[in-house]
Design an enzyme around this catalytic site. Sequence first.
Site, PDB file in Angstrom:
ATOM      1  N   HIS A   6       0.838  -1.200   0.000  1.00 18.00           N
ATOM      2  CA  HIS A   6       0.000   0.000   0.000  1.00 18.00           C
ATOM      3  C   HIS A   6       0.873   1.250   0.000  1.00 18.00           C
ATOM      4  CE1 HIS A   6       0.593  -0.313   4.453  1.00 18.00           C
ATOM      5  NE2 HIS A   6       0.619   1.003   4.369  1.00 18.00           N
ATOM      6  N   GLU A  55      -3.740   3.888   1.404  1.00 16.41           N
ATOM      7  CA  GLU A  55      -4.091   4.117   2.807  1.00 16.41           C
ATOM      8  C   GLU A  55      -4.256   5.611   3.029  1.00 16.41           C
ATOM      9  OE1 GLU A  55      -1.608   4.351   6.932  1.00 16.41           O
ATOM     10  OE2 GLU A  55      -1.216   2.605   5.678  1.00 16.41           O
ATOM     11  N   HIS A  74       3.761  11.358  -7.163  1.00 17.74           N
ATOM     12  CA  HIS A  74       2.363  11.147  -7.501  1.00 17.74           C
ATOM     13  C   HIS A  74       2.089   9.653  -7.604  1.00 17.74           C
ATOM     14  CE1 HIS A  74       4.416  11.140 -11.430  1.00 17.74           C
ATOM     15  NE2 HIS A  74       3.544  10.190 -11.721  1.00 17.74           N
ATOM     16  N   GLU A 116      -1.823  10.867 -11.414  1.00 17.29           N
ATOM     17  CA  GLU A 116      -1.647  10.820 -12.862  1.00 17.29           C
ATOM     18  C   GLU A 116      -2.640   9.844 -13.476  1.00 17.29           C
ATOM     19  OE1 GLU A 116       1.886  10.074 -16.162  1.00 17.29           O
ATOM     20  OE2 GLU A 116       2.223   9.537 -14.065  1.00 17.29           O
TER      21      GLU A 116
END
Length: 122
Positions: A6, A55, A74, A116
């Site tokens: 994550h 998360e 990003h 993105e």
Amino acid sequence: MPQFAHFNFNVLDLERSVRFYREALGLTPVRTHEAADGSFRLVYLSDGATEFELELTWLRDHSKPYDLGEDEFHLAFSVDDMKAAHKKHKAMDCICFENPQMGIYFIEDPDGYWLEIIPARR
């Protein structure tokens, strides 16, 4: 071999962020965790297709916008239909940068994180 599990974004308004990620990217909560003393809450979001999760962390004692540095990081999301995704994000007024030459664009979440949007690989 380690595998991605994550990635975390800290957010000021957890409910607003969950709504944004659901509407903009179709991510849904799959699990949550709250500190016994209420000092933090975590919500893990999934795309339902991969095991990777985003998360979102809310900290009770943090009340000012997070310092995102120079915005040089990003997350990227691939979409099957760039035209439909772009139309949806334009209607949400969350597109913050477009690069037509590369066929990509970025949206911004409520806390200023850039995401993105790229075409799915075929």
